[in-house]
Design a protein around this motif. Sequence first.
Motif, PDB file in Angstrom:
ATOM      1  N   GLY A 108       0.800  -1.210   0.000  1.00 55.11           N
ATOM      2  CA  GLY A 108       0.000   0.000   0.000  1.00 55.11           C
ATOM      3  C   GLY A 108       0.836   1.263   0.000  1.00 55.11           C
ATOM      4  N   ARG A 117      -8.208   5.058   1.928  1.00 54.23           N
ATOM      5  CA  ARG A 117      -9.231   4.177   1.373  1.00 54.23           C
ATOM      6  C   ARG A 117     -10.482   4.239   2.232  1.00 54.23           C
ATOM      7  N   VAL A 140     -10.305   4.739  -3.369  1.00 49.77           N
ATOM      8  CA  VAL A 140      -8.921   4.988  -2.975  1.00 49.77           C
ATOM      9  C   VAL A 140      -8.457   6.249  -3.675  1.00 49.77           C
ATOM     10  N   HIS A 145      -4.325   3.745   3.284  1.00 50.37           N
ATOM     11  CA  HIS A 145      -4.284   2.727   2.233  1.00 50.37           C
ATOM     12  C   HIS A 145      -2.985   1.928   2.364  1.00 50.37           C
TER      13      HIS A 145
END
Length: 236
Positions: A111, A117, A124, A149
């Motif tokens: 990520g 997110r 996202v 995220h």
Amino acid sequence: MAAPTIVILTGAGISRESGLHTFRDPDGIWARHRIEDVATPEAFARDPALVQGFYNARRAALRDPAIRPNAAHEALAELDWRWPGDLLLVTQNVDDLHDRAGSRRLVHMHGELAKARCLRCGAVGPWEGDLSPETPCPACGAAGGMRPHVVWFGELPLEMERIEAALDDCGLFVSIGTSGAVYPAAGFVREVRHRAETLELNLEPSEGSHLFGEARHGPATVLVPAFVREVLARWG
């Protein structure tokens, strides 16, 4: 001879010389928190404010003007631009230093800290500021569902199908700045070692150093530019 497919795996060691703490630094940000408290889905469900505060601090550190790509990031970006064959740079790092250096064929398997997110709608998007339990989603407007995220312990890494496809075609696998302790990334060398050249570039031997055909140890800012010059002279 045709240029082989290169797969490069990078870990926290490549960003250490840019001033970012690694997971194992005894005085780093991770040393002040238990994984179970800040880096699992259960921790986020139990105390979202604590988890958001932890990642807000990491995101703020990334915005420090002193934190920027180093010579190792820049060398890999040059390789990306100049390599005539297929190449995939797979990073375990959630920082954006590879992106800022100019790498294009890049996967953030754990990520990205500079993205958020929404658990409500799945959207996202880029995120530079702080997150809180009350932060509304820019896409759906719902509050209470925004999270960093990043891939937490117990969650599946991102884009594994793309990574596995690159490993299947790999002719040269290079691991840079990794401990060799975090799976599935630590297992990549086992997948390719019998059909591809394998090279470790690390400050010190990793847990899986013995699995590589060759290992070179020293600072990433020295080893990586030298490797890129060598590989471009050989195939570029």
